[in-house]
Design an enzyme around this catalytic site. Structure first.
Site, PDB file in Angstrom:
ATOM      1  NE  ARG A  32      88.566  63.032  21.715  1.00 33.72           N
ATOM      2  CZ  ARG A  32      88.087  61.838  22.069  1.00 33.72           C
ATOM      3  NH1 ARG A  32      88.882  60.778  22.107  1.00 33.72           N
ATOM      4  NH2 ARG A  32      86.817  61.687  22.380  1.00 33.72           N
ATOM      5  CD  GLU A 177      79.176  57.901  31.087  1.00 35.25           C
ATOM      6  OE1 GLU A 177      79.951  58.335  30.238  1.00 35.25           O
ATOM      7  OE2 GLU A 177      78.395  56.955  30.861  1.00 35.25           O
TER       8      GLU A 177
HETATM    9  C1  UD1 Z   1      78.697  58.609  26.051  1.00 32.61           C
HETATM   10  C2  UD1 Z   1      78.008  57.806  27.141  1.00 32.61           C
HETATM   11  C3  UD1 Z   1      78.870  56.605  27.512  1.00 32.61           C
HETATM   12  C4  UD1 Z   1      79.107  55.749  26.283  1.00 32.61           C
HETATM   13  C5  UD1 Z   1      79.699  56.608  25.171  1.00 32.61           C
HETATM   14  C6  UD1 Z   1      79.750  55.804  23.910  1.00 32.61           C
HETATM   15  C7  UD1 Z   1      76.774  59.424  28.485  1.00 32.61           C
HETATM   16  C8  UD1 Z   1      76.746  60.199  29.737  1.00 32.61           C
HETATM   17  N1  UD1 Z   1      77.817  58.652  28.297  1.00 32.61           N
HETATM   18  O1  UD1 Z   1      79.901  59.084  26.600  1.00 32.61           O
HETATM   19  O2  UD1 Z   1      78.227  55.834  28.507  1.00 32.61           O
HETATM   20  O3  UD1 Z   1      79.962  54.679  26.596  1.00 32.61           O
HETATM   21  O4  UD1 Z   1      78.883  57.760  24.927  1.00 32.61           O
HETATM   22  O5  UD1 Z   1      80.412  56.533  22.924  1.00 32.61           O
HETATM   23  O6  UD1 Z   1      75.846  59.509  27.707  1.00 32.61           O
HETATM   24  N2  UD1 Z   1      76.158  65.019  22.613  1.00 32.61           N
HETATM   25  C9  UD1 Z   1      75.175  65.956  22.443  1.00 32.61           C
HETATM   26  N3  UD1 Z   1      74.997  66.907  23.406  1.00 32.61           N
HETATM   27  C10 UD1 Z   1      75.762  66.946  24.522  1.00 32.61           C
HETATM   28  C11 UD1 Z   1      76.767  65.963  24.684  1.00 32.61           C
HETATM   29  C12 UD1 Z   1      76.930  65.010  23.717  1.00 32.61           C
HETATM   30  O7  UD1 Z   1      74.474  65.959  21.433  1.00 32.61           O
HETATM   31  O8  UD1 Z   1      75.561  67.830  25.341  1.00 32.61           O
HETATM   32  C13 UD1 Z   1      76.357  64.009  21.565  1.00 32.61           C
HETATM   33  C14 UD1 Z   1      77.726  64.085  20.963  1.00 32.61           C
HETATM   34  O9  UD1 Z   1      77.743  64.893  19.819  1.00 32.61           O
HETATM   35  C15 UD1 Z   1      78.007  62.629  20.615  1.00 32.61           C
HETATM   36  C16 UD1 Z   1      77.232  61.851  21.656  1.00 32.61           C
HETATM   37  O10 UD1 Z   1      76.254  62.745  22.161  1.00 32.61           O
HETATM   38  O11 UD1 Z   1      77.526  62.280  19.348  1.00 32.61           O
HETATM   39  C17 UD1 Z   1      78.100  61.324  22.761  1.00 32.61           C
HETATM   40  O12 UD1 Z   1      78.711  62.379  23.422  1.00 32.61           O
HETATM   41  P1  UD1 Z   1      80.127  62.225  24.096  1.00 32.61           P
HETATM   42  O13 UD1 Z   1      80.443  63.489  24.795  1.00 32.61           O
HETATM   43  O14 UD1 Z   1      81.089  61.732  23.125  1.00 32.61           O
HETATM   44  O15 UD1 Z   1      79.799  61.107  25.191  1.00 32.61           O
HETATM   45  P2  UD1 Z   1      80.831  60.241  25.964  1.00 32.61           P
HETATM   46  O16 UD1 Z   1      81.362  61.039  27.082  1.00 32.61           O
HETATM   47  O17 UD1 Z   1      81.792  59.627  25.045  1.00 32.61           O
HETATM   48 CA    CA Z   2      82.353  59.864  22.620  1.00 32.30          CA
END
Ligand code: UD1
Ligand code: CA
Length: 505
Positions: A32, A177
């Site tokens: 985004r 979630e």
């Molecule tokens: C996640 C949380 C959610 C919380 C939210 C807060 C989970 C399943 N959900 O959701 O409960 O309210 O954050 O912002 O954890 N990342 C990795 N590897 C991955 C996926 C993500 O390093 O495979 C990192 C991303 O770079 C980011 C963070 O983890 O910094 C959160 O990832 P994102 O995909 O934004 O999680 P949300 O779906 O927003």
């Molecule tokens: Ca996020």
């Protein structure tokens, strides 16, 4: 403590509490942002998003910090290595989800010796989280002997976030979630910030049970909550009121809002420390800047990088200083400066451009419409108006006249100009470098100095002036200038100077 025993955390923490380990998640794509720069490398307040996250992590004095990367891996890893070389870089594999990211982070931390005690998880795109908050979270977690402590916040609009589902006794049952939640669960306003403290062995064993059976087909870290609870562990929430600290930057609108709020905090911090900031809204201060008491910042001032401003200095209005040191009591007005030093009591501006290597001595002056670069200017020396000084050295108490230029570049190489102390240079002197001017020397107006000037000499390089009498009347007849000249000559026909050839002398 066995990593198979999820109840191990209920044992009292004996002896010196071990420092926590931190896993910073930074593998996400950040689509985004619509940017060729990876999201976590976008800067606010003088550090990248991930730089801020690492600062908070290192503020815990942790045993180790691991950063999990994947998207634009080389750029992100390279940046992290440049800002915090101690950080362990962990590459996430193709299995998606925060659970997988933490699992791989923990595997790397375990590589030398299995981690025990507290593991803190944070995000690389949540820049306002403070080390103080992480300390409180860890304290709360360890005091309560929790298996998991989730940092949560109450939001007006919780859409998109994981919701915190609580039991009657206030403990946390699960995190659901948004995409997996029922209507009723979606009405919960308490959200998971994504920042946690875990007991290492509970985390390790619980992650083994996490699957990808959910709406997004990802390994959710949030599933650890229910799993740990199922094994009898206590899961608590630590609610933070200051929601900015858990806010992530997902797009450039949020990035700007976070930058504005970070800056509000910086300006407030410095005002409380004794700095006068006339207009905090238009004053921007990087987190890396240092300001002394009784510094005054006028509207439109931006202080970036390693800028340091000493007591009683006044900066602004409309000045941008990057990596500049400003001495005690100095005044800097409408100036753009980078990599410069401004001495105590010195004045700069208005409309002045200080480039790297500018070193202005105490009580010196670089005035209006000056550009300087790689120049050392001694105590009390003044370059007051309209000029360029580059690759030069100027002694003490010299006065460089209006419009002086160091012609330092011959089209191929750069050359130095060395000017002594108590030198007086005439307006529009050009120093055709390399050239050396001795102490107490003078130059005439318009001098083009191509040869060294000995101490105490006057350098003149101009051709004698010749006046062509009556030229305007002859060559510009009928113009207003000719009419004016005619009128002046009629009223003073025998006028002494104007009718004499003046090139005889
Ligand atoms: C996640 C949380 C959610 C919380 C939210 C807060 C989970 C399943 N959900 O959701 O409960 O309210 O954050 O912002 O954890 N990342 C990795 N590897 C991955 C996926 C993500 O390093 O495979 C990192 C991303 O770079 C980011 C963070 O983890 O910094 C959160 O990832 P994102 O995909 O934004 O999680 P949300 O779906 O927003
Ligand atoms: Ca996020």
């Amino acid at each position: 403590m066995s990593d198979q025993d999820p109840d191990a955390r209920t044992e009292p923490i004996g002896g010196t509490p071990t420092a926590p380990s931190v896993i910073v998640l930074a593998a996400g794509a950040g689509t985004r942002m619509k940017s060729k720069t990876p999201k976590v490398l976008h800067p606010i307040g003088g550090a990248s998003l991930v730089g801020h996250a690492l600062n908070a992590a290192y503020g815990l004095q942790p045993r180790a910090v691991a950063a999990v990367v994947r998207h634009e891996r080389d750029l992100v890893a390279g940046h992290i290595e440049s800002v915090n070389p101690q950080t362990i870089i962990v590459d996430q594999d193709a299995v998606p989800g925060t659970g997988r990211a933490v699992q791989q982070g923990l595997e790397h931390l375990d590589a030398e010796e299995p981690v025990s005690g507290t593991v803190v998880v944070t995000y690389g795109d949540v820049p306002l989280l403070s080390a103080a908050t992480l300390k409180e979270l860890v304290h709360h977690h360890e005091e309560g002997r929790n298996a998991v402590t989730v940092l949560t916040a109450l939001l007006e609009d919780p859409a998109g976030y994981g919701r915190v589902l609580r039991a009657e006794d206030g403990s946390v049952l699960a995190i659901r979630e948004h995409k997996d939640a029922t209507e009723e669960e979606r009405s919960v306003r308490e959200v998971n910030s994504g920042i946690y403290a875990f007991d290492a062995s509970v985390l390790r064993s619980s992650l083994r049970e996490v699957t990808s059976e959910n709406a997004q087909g990802e390994m959710y870290l949030t599933d650890v909550v229910e799993i740990a609870r199922g094994h009898g562990g206590r899961v608590a929430a630590f609610v933070i009121e200051d929601r900015w600290q858990v806010e992530g930057a997902n797009d450039r609108v949020q990035l700007a809002a976070l930058a504005r709020e970070l800056n509000r905090r910086m300006t407030e911090r410095w005002m409380r420390a004794g700095v006068t900031i006339m207009d905090p809204e238009t004053t921007w201060i990087d987190v890396t800047v240092e300001l002394a008491e009784d510094v005054t910042l006028l509207p439109g001032t931006q202080l970036y990088g390693t800028t340091v401003v000493h007591e009683d200095a006044v900066i602004g209005p409309d000045s941008t200083l990057t990596d500049v040191v400003v001495g005690t009591g100095a005044h800097v007005v409408r100036t753009q400066g980078t990599g410069a030093r401004i001495g105590d009591g010195a004045t700069v501006g208005p409309f002045t451009y200080l480039r790297p290597g500018t070193d202005l001595g105490a009580d010196g002056k670089i005035g209006a419409f000056y550009e300087t670069k790689n120049v050392r200017i001694g105590k009390g020396s003044k370059l007051s108006h309209l000029g360029y000084a580059g690759d030069a050295e100027i002694g003490e108490y010299s006065n460089i006249g209006c419009g002086n230029i160091t012609a330092n570049y011959d089209g191929v190489n750069k050359h130095r100009t060395v000017i002594g102390s108590h030198v007086r240079t005439g307006s529009n002197t050009v120093f055709a470098a390399p050239v050396t001017i001795g102490d107490g020397a003078y130059t005439g107006a318009g001098a083009v100095v191509r040869k060294d000037v000995p101490a105490g000499a006057l350098a003149l390089s101009i051709a004698p002036q010749r006046n062509a009498e009556g030229w305007t009347l002859q060559k510009r007849a009928g113009t207003a200038a000719a009419d004016a000249a005619a009128a002046a000559t009629e009223t003073k026909p025998e006028s002494s100077d104007s009718t004499q050839e003046s090139d005889h002398s």
